[in-house]
Design an enzyme around this catalytic site. Structure first.
Site, PDB file in Angstrom:
ATOM      1  CG  ASP A   2      -2.108   0.910   1.075  1.00  0.00           C
ATOM      2  OD1 ASP A   2      -2.319   1.444  -0.030  1.00  0.00           O
ATOM      3  OD2 ASP A   2      -2.836   1.104   2.063  1.00  0.00           O
ATOM      4  CG  HIS A  54       0.257   1.647  -9.311  1.00  0.00           C
ATOM      5  ND1 HIS A  54       0.050   1.325  -7.993  1.00  0.00           N
ATOM      6  CD2 HIS A  54      -0.886   2.274  -9.727  1.00  0.00           C
ATOM      7  CE1 HIS A  54      -1.165   1.730  -7.632  1.00  0.00           C
ATOM      8  NE2 HIS A  54      -1.741   2.320  -8.652  1.00  0.00           N
ATOM      9  CG  LEU A  77      10.096 -16.872  -2.726  1.00  0.00           C
ATOM     10  CD1 LEU A  77       9.698 -16.945  -1.260  1.00  0.00           C
ATOM     11  CD2 LEU A  77      10.603 -15.478  -3.072  1.00  0.00           C
TER      12      LEU A  77
HETATM   13  C1  FPP Z   1      -1.922   0.036  -3.393  1.00  0.00           C
HETATM   14  O1  FPP Z   1      -1.473   1.385  -3.407  1.00  0.00           O
HETATM   15  C2  FPP Z   1      -1.441  -0.673  -4.572  1.00  0.00           C
HETATM   16  C3  FPP Z   1      -2.238  -1.281  -5.514  1.00  0.00           C
HETATM   17  C4  FPP Z   1      -3.704  -1.269  -5.413  1.00  0.00           C
HETATM   18  C5  FPP Z   1      -1.684  -1.923  -6.715  1.00  0.00           C
HETATM   19  C6  FPP Z   1      -0.435  -2.715  -6.514  1.00  0.00           C
HETATM   20  C7  FPP Z   1       0.107  -3.049  -7.829  1.00  0.00           C
HETATM   21  C8  FPP Z   1       1.415  -3.103  -8.124  1.00  0.00           C
HETATM   22  C9  FPP Z   1       2.457  -2.897  -7.103  1.00  0.00           C
HETATM   23  C10 FPP Z   1       1.905  -3.322  -9.529  1.00  0.00           C
HETATM   24  C11 FPP Z   1       1.488  -4.583 -10.238  1.00  0.00           C
HETATM   25  C12 FPP Z   1       1.916  -5.859  -9.695  1.00  0.00           C
HETATM   26  C13 FPP Z   1       3.001  -6.582 -10.062  1.00  0.00           C
HETATM   27  C14 FPP Z   1       3.190  -7.942  -9.506  1.00  0.00           C
HETATM   28  C15 FPP Z   1       4.044  -6.062 -10.940  1.00  0.00           C
HETATM   29  P1  FPP Z   1      -2.533   2.577  -3.593  1.00  0.00           P
HETATM   30  O2  FPP Z   1      -2.636   2.888  -5.038  1.00  0.00           O
HETATM   31  O3  FPP Z   1      -3.828   2.195  -2.942  1.00  0.00           O
HETATM   32  O4  FPP Z   1      -1.819   3.729  -2.826  1.00  0.00           O
HETATM   33  P2  FPP Z   1      -2.531   4.910  -2.001  1.00  0.00           P
HETATM   34  O5  FPP Z   1      -3.263   4.248  -0.863  1.00  0.00           O
HETATM   35  O6  FPP Z   1      -1.364   5.730  -1.536  1.00  0.00           O
HETATM   36  O7  FPP Z   1      -3.431   5.641  -2.949  1.00  0.00           O
END
Ligand code: FPP
Length: 233
Positions: free
Chosen positions: A12, A29, A123
């Site tokens: 997050d 991201h 892993l």
């Molecule tokens: C949460 O941060 C993150 C997500 C909902 C997406 C996570 C996706 C990735 C890390 C990339 C794709 C995956 C791979 C395996 C390459 P948020 O956007 O909710 O952050 P915020 O709470 O600060 O808005």
């Protein structure tokens, strides 16, 4: 305390990381990949057998279309860029979630990475994609109902073990440690069944800034806990 066998992470804070730099949320991201590398390496170095990453939830479809597309394309590029190295490290890629609901391109790359690394014994890197804990339990309940209706399963045999066996990855041990970055202290529909006795750790660091030292700290915190699983110390 034994070292954790399975660590699960809610990655997050990507959006906040980007905003604090005056960038578009999606840049957060993009920056997440370095943190994923660090977590995979650290798990390899510390004898952790399973690492589950919450990459896309059943609720994330409600985000702007461009953000959803970007996350899906990051998934593809992550696989394409890293598959060889992960193979070299003996990492087995797995996934959990309603994978049939993913767009065709990312799904096909994902399934071929899963097949290609199936025999790897290092892993297990588990990507939770189009995943929701409630959806997983509903899917298990539907399978049980169908088996009962067909006469293959007796209702009296529906116990906790019967439910566990019908989750997406029944052979994977429950997470010992669940980490959610960015200071948010919520489970957000992640591994609801499997985290019944997990330890939780909520570091303030935003996911794109997450490095091996944060996992060192998480391990220190975890090692100082006393797990009782409902019993006495
Ligand atoms: C949460 O941060 C993150 C997500 C909902 C997406 C996570 C996706 C990735 C890390 C990339 C794709 C995956 C791979 C395996 C390459 P948020 O956007 O909710 O952050 P915020 O709470 O600060 O808005």
């Amino acid at each position: 305390m034994n070292p954790p066998v399975h660590i699960a992470i809610v990655m997050d804070g990507n959006g906040r990381w980007a905003r604090s730099r005056g960038l578009a949320r999606t840049e957060g991201h993009r920056a997440a990949e370095t943190s994923i590398h660090q977590a995979v390496e650290w798990c390899g170095e510390n004898g952790v057998g399973h690492l589950t990453l919450f990459a896309f939830s059943t609720e994330n479809w409600s985000r702007p279309r461009a953000e959803v597309s970007l996350i899906m394309s990051l998934l593809r590029s992550f696989i394409r860029r890293n598959l060889e190295e992960l193979e070299r490290k003996d990492v087995r890629i797995r996934a959990m979630g309603r994978l049939e609901g993913l767009p065709a391109g990312p799904r096909s790359d994902l399934l071929s990475a899963i097949r290609r690394t199936e025999g790897n014994g290092g892993l297990q890197l588990i990507l939770a994609l189009n995943y929701g804990g409630r959806a997983e339990l509903a899917d298990a309940a539907r399978r049980i109902a169908a088996e009962v209706a067909s006469g293959a399963l007796d209702p009296s045999a529906v116990d906790e073990e019967a439910i566990s066996r019908r989750l997406y990855l029944p052979d994977v041990p429950d997470p010992d440690l669940v980490i959610r970055t960015s200071g948010e202290q919520r489970i957000s529909n992640f591994l609801l069944w499997q985290s019944a006795y997990s330890e939780f750790h909520f570091p303030e660091v935003l996911w794109p800034d997450f490095r091996k030292e944060h996992l060192d700290e998480a391990l220190r915190v975890y090692s100082a806990r006393q797990r009782r699983f409902g019993g006495l110390a």
